[in-house]
Write a protein that holds these residues in place. Sequence first.
Motif, PDB file in Angstrom:
ATOM      1  N   MET A   1       0.858  -1.204   0.000  1.00 12.91           N
ATOM      2  CA  MET A   1       0.000   0.000   0.000  1.00 12.91           C
ATOM      3  C   MET A   1       0.887   1.244   0.000  1.00 12.91           C
ATOM      4  N   ASN A   2       0.686   2.123  -0.970  1.00 11.28           N
ATOM      5  CA  ASN A   2       1.445   3.363  -1.011  1.00 11.28           C
ATOM      6  C   ASN A   2       0.547   4.488  -1.485  1.00 11.28           C
ATOM      7  N   GLU A   7      -1.900  10.188  -4.988  1.00 14.31           N
ATOM      8  CA  GLU A   7      -1.255  11.345  -5.595  1.00 14.31           C
ATOM      9  C   GLU A   7      -1.728  11.564  -7.023  1.00 14.31           C
ATOM     10  N   LYS A   8      -1.997  10.472  -7.740  1.00 11.07           N
ATOM     11  CA  LYS A   8      -2.389  10.573  -9.146  1.00 11.07           C
ATOM     12  C   LYS A   8      -3.900  10.671  -9.333  1.00 11.07           C
ATOM     13  N   GLY A 103      -8.371  15.355   1.451  1.00  9.77           N
ATOM     14  CA  GLY A 103      -7.094  14.923   2.001  1.00  9.77           C
ATOM     15  C   GLY A 103      -6.038  16.002   1.974  1.00  9.77           C
ATOM     16  N   LEU A 104      -6.182  16.963   1.049  1.00  3.40           N
ATOM     17  CA  LEU A 104      -5.211  18.046   0.946  1.00  3.40           C
ATOM     18  C   LEU A 104      -5.682  19.251   1.746  1.00  3.40           C
ATOM     19  N   ASN A 159       1.452  19.642   0.657  1.00  2.00           N
ATOM     20  CA  ASN A 159       2.319  18.507   0.388  1.00  2.00           C
ATOM     21  C   ASN A 159       1.455  17.275   0.125  1.00  2.00           C
ATOM     22  N   VAL A 160       1.328  16.916  -1.153  1.00  2.00           N
ATOM     23  CA  VAL A 160       0.466  15.790  -1.513  1.00  2.00           C
ATOM     24  C   VAL A 160       0.953  14.506  -0.861  1.00  2.00           C
ATOM     25  N   THR A 161       2.259  14.341  -0.789  1.00  6.26           N
ATOM     26  CA  THR A 161       2.798  13.119  -0.209  1.00  6.26           C
ATOM     27  C   THR A 161       2.667  13.107   1.307  1.00  6.26           C
TER      28      THR A 161
END
Length: 286
Positions: A1-2, A7-8, A103-104, A159-161
């Motif tokens: 899971m990442n 992000e995409k 989420g952002l 920061n999306v990550t």
Amino acid sequence: MNNRNYEKDSHFILHQPFVPEGVLNYAEIMFSEPYQALFYEFQTAGGTMADQTVTYIPSGCMDILFIQDCHKNHMEILGSGTRARQIQRLSDASYFGVRLKPGLFISYQGLTLKDTTNQEIFLEQIEDDLFVFFRELQELHSLSLKADLFHTYFDSCINVTGVNDLTGYILCEINSLQGNVRIHELADELHYSERHMSRIFLDAMGITPKTFARIVRFQNVIDSILHQPVLSLCDYLAELGYADQSHFQREFKEYTGITPRRFLSYAQTGRYTGSSVPDNSRKRAS
């Protein structure tokens, strides 16, 4: 899971259908890079009328508003809501807004998604870099160029990550299933207890996975009605997995302040007669 899928993922529905009501020169544009965000702008009328309000519906998103009027510059943050609420709109002002995908958030003055849930936050102290931003914003007449200006000044704060892997996965999974997901089954799939998984998501988002799933399903209803306003309410009910009509009507009114039939009429005619929703969500930050 990442987090690569999150992000995409640029397929989140970000509707606020009442925002264009009663304003001048409303325009919007969606971008998917470097992250999904809806940019919009409008002006409000002047005169002797008191400041007005607009209905904001739950979307799972944070909105950032940059407002310029004859008195001063304002920055306002609208956190993700869990019910319909009334947001104040200043008269005789120019608005530039950014709606970030779920989420952002903009980590400005240390604010988090959890801090802003159900809140309308006016930032009273404008920092020096914002004075420059507002001056440059006023000189631009293209919404696309304004979006570029936002990225220049604020991407370092978004920061999306930074969305943790578990939260990012849950956001994408619920979104891909249009909100029709059993949270305990999702927890079993990920080998978490439902309580532990929900706590991690709540800490990141300010709402539970179950609440987010309801919002996603509702946003899909809004999307279907706006794109196909000729269908009957029963068609939307069946398409989006609501168990019964009374549940559908109750949730819809909670999230919009009006009945599904009234919203369908609005979508068909483009006219909205308004509905009062109590507002006690304003919060100020210095």
